[in-house]
Design an enzyme around this catalytic site. Structure first.
Site, mmCIF file in Angstrom:
data_model
loop_
_atom_site.group_PDB
_atom_site.id
_atom_site.type_symbol
_atom_site.label_atom_id
_atom_site.label_comp_id
_atom_site.label_asym_id
_atom_site.label_seq_id
_atom_site.Cartn_x
_atom_site.Cartn_y
_atom_site.Cartn_z
ATOM 1 N N THR A 46 -0.844 -32.625 -67.802
ATOM 2 C CA THR A 46 -0.613 -31.594 -66.532
ATOM 3 C C THR A 46 -1.730 -31.304 -66.028
ATOM 4 O O THR A 46 -2.188 -31.240 -64.864
ATOM 5 C CB THR A 46 0.336 -30.586 -66.820
ATOM 6 O OG1 THR A 46 1.547 -31.023 -67.395
ATOM 7 C CG2 THR A 46 0.632 -29.791 -65.502
ATOM 8 N N THR A 47 -2.705 -30.799 -67.012
ATOM 9 C CA THR A 47 -4.087 -29.956 -66.562
ATOM 10 C C THR A 47 -4.797 -30.992 -65.881
ATOM 11 O O THR A 47 -5.844 -30.681 -65.041
ATOM 12 C CB THR A 47 -4.593 -29.293 -67.765
ATOM 13 O OG1 THR A 47 -3.734 -28.600 -68.482
ATOM 14 C CG2 THR A 47 -5.735 -28.578 -67.512
ATOM 15 N N TYR A 109 11.775 -34.149 -61.629
ATOM 16 C CA TYR A 109 12.581 -34.400 -60.550
ATOM 17 C C TYR A 109 13.681 -35.188 -60.571
ATOM 18 O O TYR A 109 14.785 -34.438 -60.086
ATOM 19 C CB TYR A 109 11.600 -35.046 -59.490
ATOM 20 C CG TYR A 109 12.353 -35.116 -58.031
ATOM 21 C CD1 TYR A 109 11.874 -33.669 -57.281
ATOM 22 C CD2 TYR A 109 12.738 -36.258 -57.425
ATOM 23 C CE1 TYR A 109 12.602 -33.898 -56.175
ATOM 24 C CE2 TYR A 109 13.315 -36.186 -56.197
ATOM 25 C CZ TYR A 109 13.160 -34.985 -55.605
ATOM 26 O OH TYR A 109 13.723 -35.001 -54.229
ATOM 27 N N TYR A 134 6.733 -34.007 -74.696
ATOM 28 C CA TYR A 134 6.152 -32.653 -73.984
ATOM 29 C C TYR A 134 7.408 -32.098 -73.227
ATOM 30 O O TYR A 134 7.817 -32.748 -72.269
ATOM 31 C CB TYR A 134 5.116 -33.147 -73.195
ATOM 32 C CG TYR A 134 4.473 -32.001 -72.371
ATOM 33 C CD1 TYR A 134 4.627 -30.678 -72.717
ATOM 34 C CD2 TYR A 134 3.568 -32.539 -71.274
ATOM 35 C CE1 TYR A 134 4.015 -29.725 -71.922
ATOM 36 C CE2 TYR A 134 2.869 -31.227 -70.544
ATOM 37 C CZ TYR A 134 3.054 -30.020 -70.844
ATOM 38 O OH TYR A 134 2.422 -29.061 -70.085
ATOM 39 N N ARG A 139 7.872 -27.180 -65.115
ATOM 40 C CA ARG A 139 7.256 -28.093 -64.183
ATOM 41 C C ARG A 139 8.234 -29.288 -64.145
ATOM 42 O O ARG A 139 8.225 -29.941 -62.802
ATOM 43 C CB ARG A 139 5.981 -28.716 -64.887
ATOM 44 C CG ARG A 139 4.744 -27.879 -65.279
ATOM 45 C CD ARG A 139 4.146 -27.198 -64.229
ATOM 46 N NE ARG A 139 3.145 -28.137 -63.308
ATOM 47 C CZ ARG A 139 1.825 -27.906 -63.016
ATOM 48 N NH1 ARG A 139 1.225 -26.774 -63.622
ATOM 49 N NH2 ARG A 139 1.293 -28.498 -62.456
ATOM 50 N N LYS A 162 5.629 -30.990 -78.139
ATOM 51 C CA LYS A 162 4.677 -29.977 -77.391
ATOM 52 C C LYS A 162 5.560 -29.022 -76.694
ATOM 53 O O LYS A 162 6.298 -29.442 -75.714
ATOM 54 C CB LYS A 162 3.512 -30.339 -76.499
ATOM 55 C CG LYS A 162 2.885 -29.218 -75.743
ATOM 56 C CD LYS A 162 1.913 -29.844 -74.767
ATOM 57 C CE LYS A 162 1.282 -28.482 -73.825
ATOM 58 N NZ LYS A 162 0.161 -29.225 -72.775
ATOM 59 N N ILE A 205 -1.685 -27.034 -78.267
ATOM 60 C CA ILE A 205 -2.366 -28.011 -77.005
ATOM 61 C C ILE A 205 -2.715 -27.131 -76.022
ATOM 62 O O ILE A 205 -1.734 -26.546 -75.328
ATOM 63 C CB ILE A 205 -1.153 -29.148 -76.713
ATOM 64 C CG1 ILE A 205 -0.996 -30.020 -77.811
ATOM 65 C CG2 ILE A 205 -2.004 -30.149 -75.633
ATOM 66 C CD1 ILE A 205 0.101 -31.039 -77.549
#
Length: 293
Positions: A46-47, A109, A134, A139, A162, A205
């Site tokens: 994501t980052t 989504y 993850y 998100r 994660k 993480i």
């Protein structure tokens, strides 16, 4: 199979003034992370703004990172998508590029059922790259339920999770499943690192590890040495700094933090924008408080 223990850096993607990925900055940034003591690199989670990257940017930059790292630490590539076919393609690209594993976010989504989630991960696991699942419902809009995680633990190639729900009860339930099944637990919320390690986590993480790799390394080391009194004090000291790193949506603040340290990682790609001026002041203040500036 344990891919890593300790601190994994959730990497930003450095964009130059032209908007292209700046490999010179990327090289200096990789060395900053490794010399700071991180145990693994996580590009294009994501980052790393993966949704804004072209297929060529993803594959070529990942190959470049693998070459630069030279097996000093594992490279675990973000390979998620809300399309199972696309996620499989990302995982195959990561495997070809020489990545040591894949970080695969839950489908976003679409909001699939838990059965759909299991089918999604089983398909990606067929690519043959070790997978860290993850969970980040803020998100994606979906959660991995404990019963689903129990099933995923039986899938060959799925080695860890994660957990980034920000929910301590869910973190504890996830930790219990990991302890019972042998999956490795990684904290995905910098502010809950000590809690996760006390529950048996293998590491974190971390977004904070970008500007502060040595500090996050110290935090994890204290936990690994069972010095939770000192770890708690350090976690408290980092509280305001970590909150500042999420005062706007990730990775907007952490990109500014890296710029303040002299790494010209550029602005995020639209629709993300630069950090608001009032938040820059907050970030600078908290970085000074922890000794980064």
């Amino acid at each position: 199979m344990t891919l890593f223990s300790g601190v994994g850096a959730a990497m930003v993607t450095p964009f130059g003034k032209s908007g292209a990925i700046d490999r010179d900055v990327l090289d200096a940034y990789v060395e900053h992370l490794i010399s700071g003591g991180v145990s693994a690199l996580f590009p294009f989670g994501t980052t790393g703004e993966p949704a804004t990257l072209s297929a060529a940017e993803y594959s070529e930059t990942l190959e470049h990172i693998v070459r630069r790292v030279r097996s000093r630490v594992p490279v675990i590539a973000g390979a998620g998508s809300n399309s199972t076919a696309a996620a499989c393609k990302h995982a195959a690209t990561a495997k070809k590029a020489g990545a040591d594993g894949a970080l695969v976010v839950t489908p976003y989504y679409n909001k699939c059922t838990q059965s759909g989630m299991i089918a999604h991960y089983k398909a990606i696991a067929e690519i043959g790259l070790p997978i860290i699942v993850y969970n980040v419902p803020s998100r994606t809009g979906v959660n991995i339920e404990p019963e689903t995680l129990e099933t995923l633990a039986t899938v060959r190639g799925i080695v860890g999770i994660k957990e980034a729900s920000g929910d301590i009860n869910r973190l504890q339930r996830t930790a219990k499943v990991c302890a019972e099944t042998g999956l490795d637990l990684y904290c995905g919320d910098d502010g809950l690192t000590v809690v996760a390690m006390a529950l048996g986590g293998k590491g974190v993480i971390s977004v904070a590890a970008n500007p502060a790799p040595a500090i996050m390394k110290k935090l994890i080391t204290l936990c690994e040495e069972n010095d939770f009194s000192a770890a708690r004090e350090l976690q408290f000291k980092l509280f305001d700094f970590i909150n500042a790193l999420f005062c706007e949506v990730n990775p907007i603040p952490v990109k500014k933090a890296m710029q303040l340290l002299g790494f010209d990682v550029g602005a995020p790609r639209l629709p993300l924008t630069e950090l608001e001026p009032q938040h820059i002041k907050l970030l600078e203040k908290t970085m000074r408080e922890v000794g980064l500036l």
